[in-house]
Design a protein around this motif. Sequence first.
Motif, PDB file in Angstrom:
ATOM      1  N   LEU A 112       0.875  -1.174   0.000  1.00  0.00           N
ATOM      2  CA  LEU A 112       0.000   0.000   0.000  1.00  0.00           C
ATOM      3  C   LEU A 112       0.905   1.214   0.000  1.00  0.00           C
ATOM      4  CD1 LEU A 112      -2.945   1.139   0.335  1.00  0.00           C
ATOM      5  CD2 LEU A 112      -2.481   1.198   2.801  1.00  0.00           C
ATOM      6  N   TYR A 113       0.732   2.101  -0.981  1.00  0.00           N
ATOM      7  CA  TYR A 113       1.615   3.256  -1.013  1.00  0.00           C
ATOM      8  C   TYR A 113       0.858   4.533  -1.366  1.00  0.00           C
ATOM      9  CZ  TYR A 113       2.096   2.743  -6.178  1.00  0.00           C
ATOM     10  OH  TYR A 113       1.884   2.644  -7.526  1.00  0.00           O
ATOM     11  N   LEU A 114       1.458   5.632  -0.939  1.00  0.00           N
ATOM     12  CA  LEU A 114       0.874   6.960  -1.106  1.00  0.00           C
ATOM     13  C   LEU A 114       1.859   7.837  -1.858  1.00  0.00           C
ATOM     14  CD1 LEU A 114      -1.273   9.148  -0.371  1.00  0.00           C
ATOM     15  CD2 LEU A 114      -0.064   9.439   1.806  1.00  0.00           C
ATOM     16  N   GLU A 115       1.453   8.331  -3.014  1.00  0.00           N
ATOM     17  CA  GLU A 115       2.251   9.295  -3.770  1.00  0.00           C
ATOM     18  C   GLU A 115       1.827  10.685  -3.344  1.00  0.00           C
ATOM     19  OE1 GLU A 115       1.346   8.378  -7.810  1.00  0.00           O
ATOM     20  OE2 GLU A 115       2.726   6.689  -7.914  1.00  0.00           O
ATOM     21  N   ILE A 116       2.752  11.415  -2.702  1.00  0.00           N
ATOM     22  CA  ILE A 116       2.411  12.725  -2.146  1.00  0.00           C
ATOM     23  C   ILE A 116       3.691  13.532  -1.958  1.00  0.00           C
ATOM     24  CG2 ILE A 116       2.548  11.902   0.252  1.00  0.00           C
ATOM     25  CD1 ILE A 116       0.141  13.712   0.896  1.00  0.00           C
ATOM     26  N   PRO A 117       3.681  14.845  -2.208  1.00  0.00           N
ATOM     27  CA  PRO A 117       4.896  15.649  -2.004  1.00  0.00           C
ATOM     28  C   PRO A 117       5.368  15.587  -0.549  1.00  0.00           C
ATOM     29  CG  PRO A 117       3.267  16.865  -3.286  1.00  0.00           C
ATOM     30  CD  PRO A 117       2.574  15.636  -2.781  1.00  0.00           C
ATOM     31  N   SER A 118       6.673  15.499  -0.363  1.00  0.00           N
ATOM     32  CA  SER A 118       7.223  15.442   0.997  1.00  0.00           C
ATOM     33  C   SER A 118       6.927  16.716   1.778  1.00  0.00           C
ATOM     34  CB  SER A 118       8.729  15.191   0.948  1.00  0.00           C
ATOM     35  OG  SER A 118       9.380  16.189   0.183  1.00  0.00           O
ATOM     36  N   THR A 119       6.686  17.829   1.064  1.00  0.00           N
ATOM     37  CA  THR A 119       6.354  19.090   1.726  1.00  0.00           C
ATOM     38  C   THR A 119       4.997  19.042   2.422  1.00  0.00           C
ATOM     39  OG1 THR A 119       5.514  19.909  -0.393  1.00  0.00           O
ATOM     40  CG2 THR A 119       7.771  20.506   0.203  1.00  0.00           C
ATOM     41  N   SER A 120       4.223  17.987   2.180  1.00  0.00           N
ATOM     42  CA  SER A 120       2.926  17.841   2.832  1.00  0.00           C
ATOM     43  C   SER A 120       3.089  17.525   4.318  1.00  0.00           C
ATOM     44  CB  SER A 120       2.117  16.724   2.165  1.00  0.00           C
ATOM     45  OG  SER A 120       1.972  16.944   0.781  1.00  0.00           O
ATOM     46  N   PHE A 121       4.281  17.071   4.703  1.00  0.00           N
ATOM     47  CA  PHE A 121       4.527  16.677   6.086  1.00  0.00           C
ATOM     48  C   PHE A 121       5.352  17.758   6.765  1.00  0.00           C
ATOM     49  CE2 PHE A 121       4.090  12.849   3.480  1.00  0.00           C
ATOM     50  CZ  PHE A 121       2.981  12.279   4.093  1.00  0.00           C
ATOM     51  N   GLY A 122       4.657  18.737   7.340  1.00  0.00           N
ATOM     52  CA  GLY A 122       5.316  19.887   7.934  1.00  0.00           C
ATOM     53  C   GLY A 122       5.966  19.577   9.265  1.00  0.00           C
TER      54      GLY A 122
END
Length: 319
Positions: free
Chosen positions: A52-62
Amino acid sequence: MKRFIGIACLLLFINACDDGDLKVETIDFADVTATKCTSKDVIYKVKDTEILYLEIPSTSFGLDETPDGTPISIPISSSIRTVYRLYNGTASEDNICPPVPNATPNVIEEWITTSGTIQITTTAIKAPGTATNSTKITGYNHYIVLKNVTFQKPSGDQLYETFVFGNYTTTVSPLPFGFDEEAVTKSSCDERIFSFSGGESLVLDVDNFTTLFANEATTTPRIASISNSKKLTYKLFNGTINDTYFCTNPTPSTPTLAQEWNAVNGIDGVDGTIEVTTTSNGPNTFRHTIHLKKVTMKKGNSDFYLGDDFLYGSFDTTF
């Protein structure tokens, strides 16, 4: 004869049902740790033959906590999505993380999100500091939930009002706080008191300096509370500072400021207390020792605790 025919029919029925395709009805990765690919913005979980994986910008995790009840919300799109895969063998990060992922084992079922919202709730991870009951931030936990999400899968769309992806943690370097309590200095250009070490500073700025630091020995400590007129500020710079930094006008543009934390206003007799003890230290000289009691430092929505009793340091005044 009838018995033989019955067994034969049963075997034909079983073989007809087993067409080699495994139909997945639910996804459960609750107990699996999430990890980020090193070469791309993908957060993944691996469980035997499933990923199970999530493609999301790392900047989403502040690097700040989200306010209570107000997670970060990101709409699912073609580039920000969650994917579930079932393989015909043991899966690994090599099936998704490399620029050219491994082609084996083979994918035999895939679900892909087509709509919905990703919600991220971030909280600080804290560890004990050096002072009594003090804390330091060592990372952030990001709790990821998909809301009103639609998965497109081989047998048709699957809808979830709430689909829990789970926790993903990021680490940070704790603030150095490498101050020497013997090196606290009274500013030569104003009434600030500062301590600095390498690329960090801790500045105390009070409005009643001559009262709090009177040239008179104390029998009991002088007390004041952190407030809008009695401020304690921690700064971390992208470079080294020296004592000339504090009185240079205008403020030097380098090194640049990386982080700033401010003490939370205190409640008299409860917390956020500045405690000053003054002793004679030679002719016409007095030494003022400052303890900070139950002070909390805050940046954005995140905070850490200096401790029940943090020794800020000592400095001398003369008259």
